[in-house]
Write a protein that holds these residues in place. Structure first.
Motif, PDB file in Angstrom:
ATOM      1  N   PHE A  64     -64.777  -4.849 -49.868  1.00  0.00           N
ATOM      2  CA  PHE A  64     -65.006  -3.323 -49.343  1.00  0.00           C
ATOM      3  C   PHE A  64     -65.715  -2.510 -50.386  1.00  0.00           C
ATOM      4  N   GLN A  65     -65.265  -2.629 -51.529  1.00  0.00           N
ATOM      5  CA  GLN A  65     -65.622  -1.643 -52.630  1.00  0.00           C
ATOM      6  C   GLN A  65     -67.234  -2.107 -53.053  1.00  0.00           C
ATOM      7  N   ARG A  66     -67.407  -3.292 -52.877  1.00  0.00           N
ATOM      8  CA  ARG A  66     -68.757  -4.000 -53.484  1.00  0.00           C
ATOM      9  C   ARG A  66     -69.793  -3.610 -52.468  1.00  0.00           C
ATOM     10  N   SER A  67     -69.083  -3.649 -50.863  1.00  0.00           N
ATOM     11  CA  SER A  67     -70.340  -3.573 -49.834  1.00  0.00           C
ATOM     12  C   SER A  67     -70.956  -2.181 -49.844  1.00  0.00           C
TER      13      SER A  67
ATOM     14  N   PRO B 211     -74.179  -0.917 -42.759  1.00  0.00           N
ATOM     15  CA  PRO B 211     -72.884  -0.381 -41.793  1.00  0.00           C
ATOM     16  C   PRO B 211     -71.720  -1.441 -41.912  1.00  0.00           C
ATOM     17  N   ILE B 212     -70.602  -0.777 -42.285  1.00  0.00           N
ATOM     18  CA  ILE B 212     -69.634  -1.912 -42.476  1.00  0.00           C
ATOM     19  C   ILE B 212     -68.418  -1.674 -41.485  1.00  0.00           C
ATOM     20  N   GLY B 213     -67.729  -2.534 -41.218  1.00  0.00           N
ATOM     21  CA  GLY B 213     -66.499  -2.501 -40.372  1.00  0.00           C
ATOM     22  C   GLY B 213     -65.502  -3.416 -40.933  1.00  0.00           C
ATOM     23  N   VAL B 214     -64.049  -3.014 -40.309  1.00  0.00           N
ATOM     24  CA  VAL B 214     -63.042  -4.103 -40.929  1.00  0.00           C
ATOM     25  C   VAL B 214     -62.489  -4.546 -39.695  1.00  0.00           C
ATOM     26  N   TYR B 215     -61.759  -5.625 -39.722  1.00  0.00           N
ATOM     27  CA  TYR B 215     -61.038  -6.175 -38.718  1.00  0.00           C
ATOM     28  C   TYR B 215     -59.609  -6.612 -39.040  1.00  0.00           C
ATOM     29  N   HIS B 216     -58.841  -6.694 -37.908  1.00  0.00           N
ATOM     30  CA  HIS B 216     -57.461  -7.287 -37.876  1.00  0.00           C
ATOM     31  C   HIS B 216     -57.243  -8.455 -37.199  1.00  0.00           C
ATOM     32  N   VAL B 217     -56.783  -9.435 -37.607  1.00  0.00           N
ATOM     33  CA  VAL B 217     -56.390 -10.669 -36.401  1.00  0.00           C
ATOM     34  C   VAL B 217     -55.024 -10.478 -36.147  1.00  0.00           C
ATOM     35  N   PHE B 218     -55.178 -10.303 -34.931  1.00  0.00           N
ATOM     36  CA  PHE B 218     -54.078 -10.210 -33.870  1.00  0.00           C
ATOM     37  C   PHE B 218     -53.002 -11.287 -33.909  1.00  0.00           C
ATOM     38  N   SER B 219     -51.708 -10.913 -33.922  1.00  0.00           N
ATOM     39  CA  SER B 219     -50.722 -12.087 -33.831  1.00  0.00           C
ATOM     40  C   SER B 219     -49.892 -12.045 -32.556  1.00  0.00           C
ATOM     41  N   PHE B 220     -49.690 -13.186 -31.973  1.00  0.00           N
ATOM     42  CA  PHE B 220     -48.963 -13.093 -30.714  1.00  0.00           C
ATOM     43  C   PHE B 220     -47.461 -13.017 -30.903  1.00  0.00           C
ATOM     44  N   SER B 221     -47.105 -13.324 -32.202  1.00  0.00           N
ATOM     45  CA  SER B 221     -45.582 -13.229 -32.354  1.00  0.00           C
ATOM     46  C   SER B 221     -44.923 -12.159 -33.159  1.00  0.00           C
ATOM     47  N   SER B 222     -46.033 -11.111 -33.589  1.00  0.00           N
ATOM     48  CA  SER B 222     -45.456  -9.765 -34.203  1.00  0.00           C
ATOM     49  C   SER B 222     -45.614  -8.593 -33.320  1.00  0.00           C
ATOM     50  N   SER B 223     -44.557  -7.531 -33.853  1.00  0.00           N
ATOM     51  CA  SER B 223     -44.608  -6.449 -32.827  1.00  0.00           C
ATOM     52  C   SER B 223     -45.928  -5.591 -33.180  1.00  0.00           C
ATOM     53  N   PRO B 224     -46.447  -4.878 -32.599  1.00  0.00           N
ATOM     54  CA  PRO B 224     -47.642  -3.962 -32.467  1.00  0.00           C
ATOM     55  C   PRO B 224     -47.285  -2.841 -33.757  1.00  0.00           C
TER      56      PRO B 224
ATOM     57  N   THR C 133     -52.875  -0.666 -41.805  1.00  0.00           N
ATOM     58  CA  THR C 133     -52.960   0.899 -42.406  1.00  0.00           C
ATOM     59  C   THR C 133     -52.556   0.685 -43.765  1.00  0.00           C
ATOM     60  N   ARG C 134     -51.666   0.033 -44.178  1.00  0.00           N
ATOM     61  CA  ARG C 134     -50.900  -0.156 -45.579  1.00  0.00           C
ATOM     62  C   ARG C 134     -52.073  -0.899 -46.309  1.00  0.00           C
ATOM     63  N   GLN C 135     -53.009  -2.018 -45.626  1.00  0.00           N
ATOM     64  CA  GLN C 135     -53.992  -2.577 -46.251  1.00  0.00           C
ATOM     65  C   GLN C 135     -55.178  -1.756 -46.741  1.00  0.00           C
ATOM     66  N   VAL C 136     -55.703  -1.103 -45.557  1.00  0.00           N
ATOM     67  CA  VAL C 136     -56.878  -0.707 -45.667  1.00  0.00           C
ATOM     68  C   VAL C 136     -57.030   0.919 -45.892  1.00  0.00           C
ATOM     69  N   GLY C 137     -55.847   1.736 -45.719  1.00  0.00           N
ATOM     70  CA  GLY C 137     -55.993   3.075 -45.840  1.00  0.00           C
ATOM     71  C   GLY C 137     -56.739   3.677 -45.015  1.00  0.00           C
ATOM     72  N   TYR C 138     -57.975   4.314 -45.805  1.00  0.00           N
ATOM     73  CA  TYR C 138     -58.937   4.921 -44.796  1.00  0.00           C
ATOM     74  C   TYR C 138     -60.397   3.874 -45.335  1.00  0.00           C
ATOM     75  N   ASP C 139     -60.284   2.943 -45.674  1.00  0.00           N
ATOM     76  CA  ASP C 139     -61.560   2.282 -46.009  1.00  0.00           C
ATOM     77  C   ASP C 139     -61.783   1.428 -44.779  1.00  0.00           C
ATOM     78  N   THR C 140     -62.215   2.051 -43.848  1.00  0.00           N
ATOM     79  CA  THR C 140     -62.664   1.267 -42.538  1.00  0.00           C
ATOM     80  C   THR C 140     -63.865   1.328 -42.210  1.00  0.00           C
ATOM     81  N   GLY C 141     -64.742   1.828 -43.132  1.00  0.00           N
ATOM     82  CA  GLY C 141     -66.299   1.869 -43.058  1.00  0.00           C
ATOM     83  C   GLY C 141     -66.657   2.690 -41.812  1.00  0.00           C
ATOM     84  N   SER C 142     -67.924   2.410 -41.303  1.00  0.00           N
ATOM     85  CA  SER C 142     -68.444   3.301 -40.125  1.00  0.00           C
ATOM     86  C   SER C 142     -68.612   2.717 -38.820  1.00  0.00           C
TER      87      SER C 142
END
Length: 256
Positions: free
Chosen positions: A97-100, A106-119, A127-136
Motif C-alpha cells: 500500500f505504501q509503495r503504491s 487508483p488503489i483499492g483494498v480487499y478482504h477475503v470473506f470467510s464462511f466460518s467466521s462471524s461478520p 479495520t485493524r489491518q488497514v486502518g484508513y489505508d483504503t485507497g480511493s
C-alpha cells in the motif's frame, strides 16, 4: 544366411519409418495446438479492446510488485489484499500500500470473506489491518466458494445475513461504497442488491457479453506481467465501461 541378413535391415527401416511417422504426427499436433492457441489469444485480445481500462489484484503470493511498471504496462488500477476471515492478514499489505501511493494509480483494498467466521470478527480484523489505508476505490469483499463450503453445501440464508452485516458495517464505518467480488450465481443465491453503494465484481463474467450490472469483470487469473526484470502472473480484471465512464466513476468515488 541371406534371409537372416535382410530381416534386421528390414526391421530397422520399418522402425525408422514408424519413428518419423509419429514424429510427423507430433509435429503437426504441435502446429495445430499452437495455431489454435494463437487464434484464441488473438480473439481474446480483440475482445479486450472493448475494455480499455484494465487492472490487477495482488497479494503477498505475488512477491515484490513494481507499481510504476504496472502503470507503464497500461494498468489503470490495483486492488491489494488486506485480510481474510477473522485472523489472517496479508504480510505484504503495508509495504504494497505504501509503495503504491507514489504511482498515482487508483488503489483499492480487499478482504477475503470467510464462511466460518462471524461478520463482527471479520470487520475487526479488516479495520485493524488497514486502518484508513483504503485507497480511493470501493472496498472489495471477495466471496468465493472454497473447500467444503462449495455452492452445493452453503447455507445461503445464513451466509447472506452475515455478509450483509459485514457490508453494512464497512459502509457505515468508512462512509463509502463496497464492491462484492463473486460469481453471478452467488449474487443471485445470496440475494444481493446491486447499486452504486453496493457494486458487483463478477469473477465469472463473460467478456464481450452483456454484464450491465457489473462494475468490474475478471479477465485472466494468470496474466503474465513483466515487472522488476521478471515475469509475474497476476489476477487481471477490467472496468466494465469506456474511458470517459471510468473518469466519471473515479470522480464519483473520490467525492464520497
Amino acid at each position: 544366411m541371406k534371409r537372416q541378413d535382410v530381416q534386421p535391415i528390414y526391421k530397422r527401416a520399418r522402425n525408422r519409418g514408424l519413428f518419423f511417422g509419429w514424429g510427423l504426427v507430433f509435429f503437426i499436433a504441435l502446429i495445430l495446438i499452437g495455431g489454435g492457441y494463437g487464434i484464441y489469444r488473438y480473439h481474446r485480445n480483440q475482445i479486450l479492446k472493448e475494455y480499455p481500462i484494465k487492472g490487477v489484484s495482488i497479494s503477498q503470493a505475488n512477491g515484490y510488485i513494481d507499481f510504476e511498471q504496472l502503470k507503464t504496462d497500461g494498468y489503470k488500477f490495483v486492488y491489494i489484499r488486506a485480510s481474510q476471515g477473522s485472523v489472517y492478514t496479508d504480510d505484504s499489505f503495508d509495504n504494497n500500500f505504501q509503495r503504491s501511493q507514489g504511482s498515482q494509480l487508483p488503489i483499492g483494498v480487499y478482504h477475503v470473506f470467510s464462511f466460518s467466521s462471524s461478520p463482527n470478527s471479520q470487520f475487526t480484523n479488516f479495520t485493524r489491518q488497514v486502518g484508513y489505508d483504503t485507497g480511493s476505490l470501493p472496498i472489495a469483499i471477495s466471496v468465493q466458494p472454497y473447500s467444503k463450503y462449495n455452492e452445493d453445501t452453503l447455507d445461503y440464508p445464513r451466509v447472506s445475513k452475515e455478509l450483509k452485516l459485514l457490508i453494512s458495517k464497512l459502509k457505515n464505518y468508512y462512509k463509502r461504497p463496497v464492491i462484492i467480488w463473486t460469481k453471478r450465481s452467488m449474487v443471485s443465491q445470496l440475494k444481493l442488491r446491486i447499486n452504486s453503494r453496493q457494486q458487483s465484481w463478477l469473477s465469472d463474467g463473460r467478456l464481450g457479453h452483456p454484464n450491465s450490472d457489473a462494475t468490474f469483470i475478471s479477465a485472466d487469473q494468470n496474466a503474465a506481467v513483466e515487472t522488476d526484470n521478471q515475469t509475474v502472473f497476476l489476477n487481471e480484471s477490467v472496468f466494465n465501461g469506456t474511458v470517459q465512464e471510468w473518469h466519471n466513476y473515479l470522480n464519483k468515488n473520490l467525492s464520497q
